[in-house]
Design a protein around this motif. Sequence first.
Motif, PDB file in Angstrom:
ATOM      1  N   PRO A  40       0.809  -1.150  -0.046  1.00 52.68           N
ATOM      2  CA  PRO A  40      -0.083  -0.070   0.113  1.00 52.68           C
ATOM      3  C   PRO A  40       0.924   1.198  -0.126  1.00 52.68           C
ATOM      4  CG  PRO A  40      -1.040  -1.693   1.528  1.00 52.68           C
ATOM      5  CD  PRO A  40       0.491  -2.280   1.177  1.00 52.68           C
ATOM      6  N   ALA A  41       1.997   1.347   0.711  1.00 52.49           N
ATOM      7  CA  ALA A  41       2.845   2.501   0.844  1.00 52.49           C
ATOM      8  C   ALA A  41       3.380   2.824  -0.560  1.00 52.49           C
ATOM      9  CB  ALA A  41       3.888   2.289   1.737  1.00 52.49           C
ATOM     10  N   ALA A  79       0.849   3.983  -3.069  1.00 54.73           N
ATOM     11  CA  ALA A  79       0.646   5.474  -2.697  1.00 54.73           C
ATOM     12  C   ALA A  79       1.910   6.487  -2.914  1.00 54.73           C
ATOM     13  CB  ALA A  79       0.235   5.497  -1.173  1.00 54.73           C
ATOM     14  N   GLU A 112      -9.178   3.700   4.999  1.00 56.45           N
ATOM     15  CA  GLU A 112      -8.336   4.581   4.632  1.00 56.45           C
ATOM     16  C   GLU A 112      -8.147   5.817   5.441  1.00 56.45           C
ATOM     17  OE1 GLU A 112      -9.516   7.847   1.311  1.00 56.45           O
ATOM     18  OE2 GLU A 112      -9.139   6.032   0.260  1.00 56.45           O
ATOM     19  N   GLU A 158      -5.242   8.910   6.589  1.00 54.93           N
ATOM     20  CA  GLU A 158      -4.369   9.882   6.112  1.00 54.93           C
ATOM     21  C   GLU A 158      -2.859  10.028   6.748  1.00 54.93           C
ATOM     22  OE1 GLU A 158      -6.461  13.781   6.159  1.00 54.93           O
ATOM     23  OE2 GLU A 158      -7.353  13.517   4.308  1.00 54.93           O
ATOM     24  N   VAL A 165      -1.036  11.789   2.136  1.00 59.60           N
ATOM     25  CA  VAL A 165      -1.459  10.789   1.163  1.00 59.60           C
ATOM     26  C   VAL A 165      -2.315   9.838   1.915  1.00 59.60           C
ATOM     27  CG1 VAL A 165       0.208   9.215   1.929  1.00 59.60           C
ATOM     28  CG2 VAL A 165      -0.588   8.916  -0.306  1.00 59.60           C
ATOM     29  N   SER A 166      -3.365   9.141   1.340  1.00 62.95           N
ATOM     30  CA  SER A 166      -4.263   8.382   2.132  1.00 62.95           C
ATOM     31  C   SER A 166      -4.152   6.856   1.662  1.00 62.95           C
ATOM     32  CB  SER A 166      -5.908   8.549   1.269  1.00 62.95           C
ATOM     33  OG  SER A 166      -6.318   9.815   1.769  1.00 62.95           O
ATOM     34  N   ILE A 167      -3.923   5.989   2.681  1.00 62.13           N
ATOM     35  CA  ILE A 167      -3.251   4.815   2.453  1.00 62.13           C
ATOM     36  C   ILE A 167      -4.411   3.849   3.506  1.00 62.13           C
ATOM     37  CG2 ILE A 167      -1.498   3.265   2.931  1.00 62.13           C
ATOM     38  CD1 ILE A 167       0.572   5.249   2.873  1.00 62.13           C
ATOM     39  N   THR A 168      -4.623   2.745   2.994  1.00 59.72           N
ATOM     40  CA  THR A 168      -5.356   1.786   3.903  1.00 59.72           C
ATOM     41  C   THR A 168      -4.454   0.459   4.277  1.00 59.72           C
ATOM     42  OG1 THR A 168      -7.189   2.180   2.556  1.00 59.72           O
ATOM     43  CG2 THR A 168      -7.270  -0.051   3.791  1.00 59.72           C
ATOM     44  N   ILE A 215       1.245  -1.061   6.315  1.00 60.10           N
ATOM     45  CA  ILE A 215       1.180  -0.527   5.133  1.00 60.10           C
ATOM     46  C   ILE A 215       2.389  -0.924   4.007  1.00 60.10           C
ATOM     47  CG2 ILE A 215      -0.001   1.499   5.896  1.00 60.10           C
ATOM     48  CD1 ILE A 215       2.298   3.309   5.633  1.00 60.10           C
TER      49      ILE A 215
END
Length: 275
Positions: A52-53, A56, A89, A91, A103-106, A120
Amino acid sequence: IVAGVTMNALTGWFLLSALFLFGAPVEITPDIDEKYIKEKNIVIAEVIQDSPAAIAGLLAGDKILKVENNFLDNIESFQLAMEASKDEETEITYKRGETESVVSITPKIIENIQPDRAIIGIAPTEIGIVKFPIHKAIVAGAQSGYNYSKRILEVLGNIFKDVWNRQPVAQSVGGPVAVAVITGDMLDMGFSHLIIFIAVLSLNFAVINIMPFPALDGGRLIFLIAEKIRGKPSRQVIEAWFHRVGFLLLMLLMIVVTYRDIARFGGRIWHAVVG
């Protein structure tokens, strides 16, 4: 004969000691007294591919400042925040150079990496600005210089091993073009990172120059030792040709490495030169 080697080694030691005196960014370990740490940051040491990182756009060297609106300064609090935001999600505010971004990461479970909690996909480390009194700074500079030199020898050993086994030499090996590009990168990261790079470069020159290779100080030192053992001077013609061949091999190596650097960095070279 070894004056150049000595000056390069002393330059690296001096720069590292000066950094520790005025404030050096180092990884926080339990052996560093808290009173010498002026500030702490969570810094990304590595980003796992396809995580995910990575998707993003986070990169190694980015500083993690906040999760949602909560400021963080240690890895444990960051990991707890990621676990609390599992499959949601989130921030994340980070700093790259002098620029802050959000950045938005889940965070999610990645079975083959961390199956028991949401992540992440980064390897975080705690970096702090450490300022020592002068006597401790001198010792810390010497210890860092020793550790860097040992690492340089390990890398050189791996390069020679790859060449001996006829395996591709790692892409991390670079020449003057790589130095120019990396210097630009270090400037973007801050003055202290540039000083560390120059110090390591000086130590690198010292280690390489003392190696027993023709045209280097180490090669000349071998001839002097041989003369002492034999009790008579070496034939000047043989020594001259020995160093000429070594110089030609070094120039050939420089051409090959420069070609690899141009193919590797492409358009970044112009940016490094003109800013």
